[in-house]
Design a protein around this motif. Sequence first.
Motif, PDB file in Angstrom:
ATOM      1  N   GLY A 344      -3.102   8.091  -3.522  1.00 48.25           N
ATOM      2  CA  GLY A 344      -3.322   7.046  -2.521  1.00 48.25           C
ATOM      3  C   GLY A 344      -2.258   5.959  -2.584  1.00 48.25           C
ATOM      4  O   GLY A 344      -1.738   5.518  -1.546  1.00 48.25           O
ATOM      5  N   VAL A 345      -1.932   5.523  -3.798  1.00 48.85           N
ATOM      6  CA  VAL A 345      -0.891   4.500  -3.943  1.00 48.85           C
ATOM      7  C   VAL A 345       0.463   5.055  -3.510  1.00 48.85           C
ATOM      8  O   VAL A 345       1.261   4.356  -2.870  1.00 48.85           O
ATOM      9  N   ALA A 346       0.734   6.319  -3.836  1.00 48.36           N
ATOM     10  CA  ALA A 346       1.997   6.934  -3.418  1.00 48.36           C
ATOM     11  C   ALA A 346       2.083   7.002  -1.895  1.00 48.36           C
ATOM     12  O   ALA A 346       3.139   6.726  -1.307  1.00 48.36           O
ATOM     13  N   LEU A 347       0.973   7.363  -1.240  1.00 45.36           N
ATOM     14  CA  LEU A 347       0.963   7.425   0.221  1.00 45.36           C
ATOM     15  C   LEU A 347       1.187   6.042   0.829  1.00 45.36           C
ATOM     16  O   LEU A 347       1.946   5.898   1.803  1.00 45.36           O
ATOM     17  N   LEU A 348       0.554   5.019   0.261  1.00 43.40           N
ATOM     18  CA  LEU A 348       0.770   3.654   0.745  1.00 43.40           C
ATOM     19  C   LEU A 348       2.239   3.253   0.590  1.00 43.40           C
ATOM     20  O   LEU A 348       2.838   2.668   1.507  1.00 43.40           O
ATOM     21  N   SER A 349       2.843   3.605  -0.541  1.00 41.21           N
ATOM     22  CA  SER A 349       4.257   3.283  -0.775  1.00 41.21           C
ATOM     23  C   SER A 349       5.154   3.996   0.224  1.00 41.21           C
ATOM     24  O   SER A 349       6.113   3.424   0.753  1.00 41.21           O
ATOM     25  N   ILE A 350       4.824   5.262   0.502  1.00 41.29           N
ATOM     26  CA  ILE A 350       5.632   6.029   1.456  1.00 41.29           C
ATOM     27  C   ILE A 350       5.557   5.401   2.845  1.00 41.29           C
ATOM     28  O   ILE A 350       6.579   5.255   3.538  1.00 41.29           O
ATOM     29  N   LEU A 351       4.356   5.018   3.272  1.00 43.55           N
ATOM     30  CA  LEU A 351       4.188   4.431   4.609  1.00 43.55           C
ATOM     31  C   LEU A 351       4.976   3.125   4.732  1.00 43.55           C
ATOM     32  O   LEU A 351       5.648   2.878   5.750  1.00 43.55           O
ATOM     33  N   ILE A 352       4.905   2.288   3.714  1.00 43.89           N
ATOM     34  CA  ILE A 352       5.631   1.010   3.782  1.00 43.89           C
ATOM     35  C   ILE A 352       7.138   1.254   3.776  1.00 43.89           C
ATOM     36  O   ILE A 352       7.889   0.626   4.540  1.00 43.89           O
ATOM     37  N   ARG A 401      -1.216   1.536 -14.758  1.00 48.67           N
ATOM     38  CA  ARG A 401      -0.671   2.883 -14.835  1.00 48.67           C
ATOM     39  C   ARG A 401      -0.690   3.552 -13.462  1.00 48.67           C
ATOM     40  O   ARG A 401       0.284   4.189 -13.050  1.00 48.67           O
ATOM     41  N   VAL A 402      -1.784   3.404 -12.742  1.00 43.07           N
ATOM     42  CA  VAL A 402      -1.882   3.987 -11.396  1.00 43.07           C
ATOM     43  C   VAL A 402      -0.855   3.351 -10.469  1.00 43.07           C
ATOM     44  O   VAL A 402      -0.195   4.031  -9.671  1.00 43.07           O
ATOM     45  N   ALA A 403      -0.690   2.047 -10.570  1.00 41.03           N
ATOM     46  CA  ALA A 403       0.289   1.355  -9.729  1.00 41.03           C
ATOM     47  C   ALA A 403       1.705   1.840 -10.045  1.00 41.03           C
ATOM     48  O   ALA A 403       2.514   2.067  -9.133  1.00 41.03           O
ATOM     49  N   ARG A 404       1.985   2.012 -11.330  1.00 33.29           N
ATOM     50  CA  ARG A 404       3.339   2.447 -11.713  1.00 33.29           C
ATOM     51  C   ARG A 404       3.619   3.864 -11.235  1.00 33.29           C
ATOM     52  O   ARG A 404       4.655   4.116 -10.606  1.00 33.29           O
ATOM     53  N   LEU A 405       2.687   4.780 -11.506  1.00 32.20           N
ATOM     54  CA  LEU A 405       2.910   6.169 -11.117  1.00 32.20           C
ATOM     55  C   LEU A 405       2.914   6.333  -9.600  1.00 32.20           C
ATOM     56  O   LEU A 405       3.757   7.044  -9.031  1.00 32.20           O
ATOM     57  N   GLY A 406       1.979   5.687  -8.913  1.00 37.02           N
ATOM     58  CA  GLY A 406       1.928   5.812  -7.457  1.00 37.02           C
ATOM     59  C   GLY A 406       3.158   5.222  -6.787  1.00 37.02           C
ATOM     60  O   GLY A 406       3.743   5.831  -5.881  1.00 37.02           O
ATOM     61  N   SER A 411       8.241   6.205  -4.046  1.00 37.52           N
ATOM     62  CA  SER A 411       9.667   5.895  -3.911  1.00 37.52           C
ATOM     63  C   SER A 411      10.525   7.132  -4.125  1.00 37.52           C
ATOM     64  O   SER A 411      11.527   7.338  -3.417  1.00 37.52           O
ATOM     65  N   VAL A 412      10.140   7.978  -5.099  1.00 35.23           N
ATOM     66  CA  VAL A 412      10.902   9.199  -5.370  1.00 35.23           C
ATOM     67  C   VAL A 412      10.896  10.122  -4.158  1.00 35.23           C
ATOM     68  O   VAL A 412      11.934  10.684  -3.778  1.00 35.23           O
ATOM     69  N   ILE A 413       9.749  10.269  -3.519  1.00 33.93           N
ATOM     70  CA  ILE A 413       9.668  11.163  -2.358  1.00 33.93           C
ATOM     71  C   ILE A 413      10.547  10.661  -1.224  1.00 33.93           C
ATOM     72  O   ILE A 413      11.300  11.427  -0.595  1.00 33.93           O
TER      73      ILE A 413
END
Length: 580
Positions: A344-352, A401-406, A411-413
């Motif tokens: 979920g955090v990764a998806l939010l990061s991707i959208l932003i 930890r969730v914030a860091r990994l997400g 960002s990596v994607i």
Amino acid sequence: MNREGWLYGLAFLLALALRLIQLGAWPLTDVEASSALQAFHLAQGLKPALGPQPAYLLLTAPVFFAYGGATDFLARLVPALAGSFLVFVPSFFQQRIGPRPAILLAFFLALDAGLLALSRQAGSSILAITFVLFAWAFWEHRQLPLAGVFAGLALLGGTSILPGLIVFGIAFAIWRAMGRKRKVHEGQDVPDDSAGDRDRAPRAAGDWKSALTPLLITLVVFGTCFFLAPRGLGAALQSLPAYFRGWLTPSDVPAGLLLASFLFYQPLTLLLGSTAIIRGWRSGAPAAIGLSLWFLVALLLVVLYPAHQVTDLGWAVVPLCALAALELARHFDVQADERTEVAGVALLSILILVFAWLDFSGLSWIPLSSHDGTWRAWLFVVALILLVVSLVLVGFGWSPRVARLGGLWGSVIVLAIYSLSASLSAGGLRAAHTPELWSPGAYPAQADLLMSTISDLSDWDRGYVDSLPITIVNIDSPALLWVLRDYPVQVVNALDVTSAPPIVITTVEGDPSLQAAYRGQDFAWRQQPLWEGPPFLSWYDWSTHWLRWLLLRDLPQTPETILLWARDDLFLDAAPQPSP
């Protein structure tokens, strides 16, 4: 085959596809054609003067000979294959860096923009890198005859091998000095001639003997193209003065452009690699420290080398990819109970980040000095701030930890997608060839149209193509000679007024004496991108200049025009010549 073997195979197929697709779609540049012509003449049994990169010449000439001719695809085939097999090198170093980082490194090597560009160029740069790394890999695994073979091939790399050897020598010396200093600081003895060293000495001498014989055989056999071109060994020796002459020849490529190329083409590896360097030096990780020394020494050598080009960064790209793989491998430890939150955090990061990129892309059409441009720039900054604030809130309210990994995987994607796009551009895989920093020179813009016109003229007059003699007047372009390689070509400084060759190619100034009996047509030839932009650009115009290239690969270019003159009697509508 185990799972790791399948992954290496997948990386190889991916690398091979990216390096072979449309490999011959674009004409050779002057730099590429200079070497390809020598290989072509070798395949024809001629004795051309060989340049200081015999590995490419002596491996490509048999390909031309077997095919019975030369094409743009075949001219680039050997480097493309060498760049593809490079992905297997990490499998030899799994014990040093770990299985997972080794597999990730294979994919980094397959997709990297710089290595992809070098693999799709007719030259020895990628050959030298691949042969050196395979020689090191086989030496590491005690396969000494194979290490000797690849070391011999590497020594034929010409000017491309010398920077690598210098970088390895300096980095290794620093590494050894740091190791001794660390032992002294820890109060350990630093023996100069310990019993262990005496025990290893005979073994090392035996190793060198086991590798030396295959090395010499390889130098003799491949260095002479199976004894058909004895001057190949002399060409390898020419690389020494050729490289050191570069220390006296300034380049037109600013050092800042070399450093900026990492940001433009490899933002993901640069971000992960920089993090790995900082983490490695803080924790004292040997692999990260060794790779960082390799990267920094290679980068410094290219920057200090007066004749530097962006394509010289290949020796720095490899350790940077290894550092990025080491860092990325640390973040695969996502627990089963936190995968949903991390996703979920990764998806939010991707959208932003996607929103920020779309907003940033609009700046390519709007001047930064305008009201809309200012608002878009601020909106881009606000989007990045929003991403940081969101991750901070997730860290405080949920889990750091969730914030860091997400945040990292989001960002990596996004950066991986951008890096893949940049790699396709650097490798010339776009619909139209675009100005690239990793390009080996200016591409002939209308080479195909020029050849089509000459072929039609030859067919009309002789009934078949590749038959009309061509005279080139005062044009120094190996790419032009490569395009006309199947025609009888004569290069002169001035046209003999008593001669009337069927086809004449001149500079844009032309020759006034040709206008009476010839018909002329202009063709766009070499187009050099204006990387710096005109000197009168303001800061806003300069920013827009680079933004349009970064987003659209749109850049002003200085065109060079050549003229094709065809004698009147070659045309179908020519008036019949009066009989004597």
